[in-house]
Write a protein that holds these residues in place. Structure first.
Motif, short mmCIF file in Angstrom:
data_model
loop_
_atom_site.label_atom_id
_atom_site.label_comp_id
_atom_site.label_asym_id
_atom_site.label_seq_id
_atom_site.Cartn_x
_atom_site.Cartn_y
_atom_site.Cartn_z
N GLU A 239 0.84 -1.19 0.00
CA GLU A 239 0.00 0.00 0.00
C GLU A 239 0.87 1.23 0.00
O GLU A 239 1.76 1.36 0.83
CB GLU A 239 -0.84 -0.01 1.28
CG GLU A 239 -2.11 -0.78 1.14
CD GLU A 239 -3.29 0.10 1.45
OE1 GLU A 239 -4.33 -0.07 0.82
OE2 GLU A 239 -3.15 0.95 2.34
N ARG A 240 0.60 2.14 -0.95
CA ARG A 240 1.35 3.37 -0.95
C ARG A 240 0.54 4.39 -0.19
O ARG A 240 -0.59 4.67 -0.54
CB ARG A 240 1.54 3.85 -2.40
CG ARG A 240 2.25 2.86 -3.27
CD ARG A 240 3.70 2.80 -3.00
NE ARG A 240 4.25 4.10 -2.69
CZ ARG A 240 5.55 4.33 -2.57
NH1 ARG A 240 6.38 3.34 -2.76
NH2 ARG A 240 5.99 5.51 -2.28
N LYS A 241 1.14 4.94 0.84
CA LYS A 241 0.43 5.97 1.57
C LYS A 241 0.59 7.29 0.83
O LYS A 241 1.54 7.51 0.10
CB LYS A 241 1.05 6.11 2.98
CG LYS A 241 0.84 4.90 3.84
CD LYS A 241 -0.38 5.09 4.73
CE LYS A 241 -0.62 3.93 5.63
NZ LYS A 241 -1.06 2.73 4.97
N ARG A 242 -0.36 8.17 1.10
CA ARG A 242 -0.25 9.48 0.48
C ARG A 242 0.89 10.22 1.14
O ARG A 242 0.89 10.47 2.34
CB ARG A 242 -1.56 10.22 0.70
CG ARG A 242 -1.52 11.59 0.11
CD ARG A 242 -2.87 12.23 0.10
NE ARG A 242 -2.75 13.63 -0.27
CZ ARG A 242 -3.70 14.35 -0.81
NH1 ARG A 242 -4.86 13.78 -1.03
NH2 ARG A 242 -3.52 15.59 -1.12
N ASP B 70 -5.30 9.17 2.44
CA ASP B 70 -4.55 8.13 3.15
C ASP B 70 -3.73 7.29 2.20
O ASP B 70 -2.52 7.39 2.16
CB ASP B 70 -5.47 7.21 3.95
CG ASP B 70 -6.22 7.98 5.00
OD1 ASP B 70 -7.28 7.55 5.43
OD2 ASP B 70 -5.70 9.05 5.39
N SER B 71 -4.37 6.40 1.45
CA SER B 71 -3.56 5.55 0.58
C SER B 71 -3.90 5.85 -0.86
O SER B 71 -4.99 6.29 -1.19
CB SER B 71 -3.83 4.08 0.88
OG SER B 71 -5.17 3.78 0.60
#
Lengths: 285, 110
Positions: free
Chosen positions: A40-43, A95-96
């Motif tokens: 998961e790439r977070k913001r 968020d993601s």
């Protein structure tokens, strides 16, 4: 200095991948952000803004860093509207980062990188090949409700495109489909030849989604709206839904995804091919 | 939906979507200003059937469709899509165990 790392990825079923760990270099940081699709790439940014670079091309900035395509190139778009739309997409992530909702960004990346090295001619011939298996041309023989529906909904579109482009495309209910004469293909080839590479990328995307060249052209010529084109593309499904009932997690999900992608493709083609000027006329009384 | 196609409703729809996306500060965003500018510029036209106006109208309808359908798609995704597998640590944690750690790392790790 590069370190070689061999990572065993159990999720990929035992595939051993060689992965070089690059030093923390700006150029590659954003390129790697697309590659870890499973993680998961977070913001990681607060603001999204656009700026105009050299040559009049617009770029998107996340905080201070410039956005890059997956292959590391600078992300540039020819006009402001597309840049703003892409910036809005990035801004909409909370968020993601969910890449599957960022259709315009994906399209721009494909057009910029051209990872499969397709030329205009290849794209045009692929689109024309699709005409032979166009959804609108394939009719069923039964049930009669569906035959009726297909005739009422698809025939007007067929007539419209036949008169607009001065071609003949029949519809058929056999398994082989209609015979498309060479003249028709030539007309379309000429018409599609006037599209730029970016517009053709968008067109290919829309055709893949709608499964029909005729519906795509109807939508791009502004004869059909996105919702209507999606409805016509899913005509048989809608007929079955009316008969058997709607399943939200399959039908609605598919429909919204199809609409989102088609709308993104259509917008992409429109913005890549138009240029607007404003002429102010003086009021004369 | 025939009632949707008036430019005012499309404009309102787009701005509502932007507000949903960006929260209370949506009026300072790029998209807001651009959309309002475009709608203002294309409002007045001399001819009865103005092609550029029709094109802009169609483009605005398309953008509204894009925003609404991505929002709905995301909502359905969150509601129905599978969440993926748990990691080995979480699976062990389900039954109250912890994975063993090897201080030097396993043979193939660095």
């Amino acid at each position: 200095m590069f370190k070689s790392v061999i990572r065993l990825q159990s999720r990929l079923g035992g595939v051993i991948t060689f992965c070089k760990v690059f030093p923390r270099h700006e150029l590659f940081r954003n390129a790697m952000k697309y590659s870890t699709a499973s993680a998961e790439r977070k913001r990681f940014y607060q603001d999204v803004s656009i700026s105009q670079g050299e040559g009049g091309l617009y770029e998107v900035n996340l905080d201070r860093k410039k956005l890059k395509t997956p292959s590391g190139k600078l992300f540039t778009v020819p006009n402001e509207a597309l840049a703003i739309a892409v910036a809005t997409e990035w801004d909409a992530q909370k968020d993601s980062i969910r890449f599957y909702t960022m259709h315009l960004t994906t399209l721009c990346n494909t057009a910029l990188d051209n990872p499969t090295q397709r030329s205009k001619e290849q794209m045009i011939s692929a689109a024309l090949k699709f005409l032979e298996t166009d959804t609108i041309c394939y009719r069923v023989d039964e049930p009669p409700g569906l035959v009726e529906l297909q005739r009422n909904e698809w025939d007007p579109v067929l007539h419209w495109i036949e008169s607009r482009y001065n071609v003949t495309i029949g519809s058929s209910s056999s398994i082989l489909g209609p015979e498309i004469p060479e003249g028709t293909k030539e007309t379309f080839r000429q018409h599609l030849g006037s599209f730029s590479l970016w517009s053709l990328t968008g067109l290919e995307f829309v055709i893949t989604q709608l499964k029909s060249l005729i519906l795509s052209l109807g939508m791009l010529d502004r004869h059909l709206s996105v919702e209507r084109a999606v409805l016509l593309s899913r005509l048989e499904e809608e007929y079955q839904i009316r008969h058997w009932g709607n399943v939200e997690w399959a039908h609605d999900y598919d429909m919204y995804e199809l609409r989102a992608r088609t709308a993104a493709g259509a917008l992409f083609v429109h913005l890549s091919s138009e240029s607007s000027t404003i002429k102010h006329k003086l009021m004369q009384d | 939906m025939a009632s949707l196609s008036s430019p005012l409703r499309v404009c309102r729809g787009i701005l509502k979507e932007l507000r949903t996306i960006q929260g209370p500060s949506y009026k300072q965003s790029l998209a807001y200003n651009y959309v309002i500018d475009q709608f203002r510029k294309n409002k007045v036209t001399g001819e009865r059937y103005c092609r550029a106006q029709q094109e802009a109208h169609h483009a605005s309808l398309t953008y509204l469709c894009l925003l609404t359908s991505t929002r709905n798609h995301l909502a359905l995704y969150n509601l129905y899509h599978g969440k993926g597998e748990r990691s080995p640590e979480e699976v062990a944690g389900l039954v109250g165990l912890r994975l063993p750690t090897q201080p030097g790392g396993k043979g193939w790790e660095k």
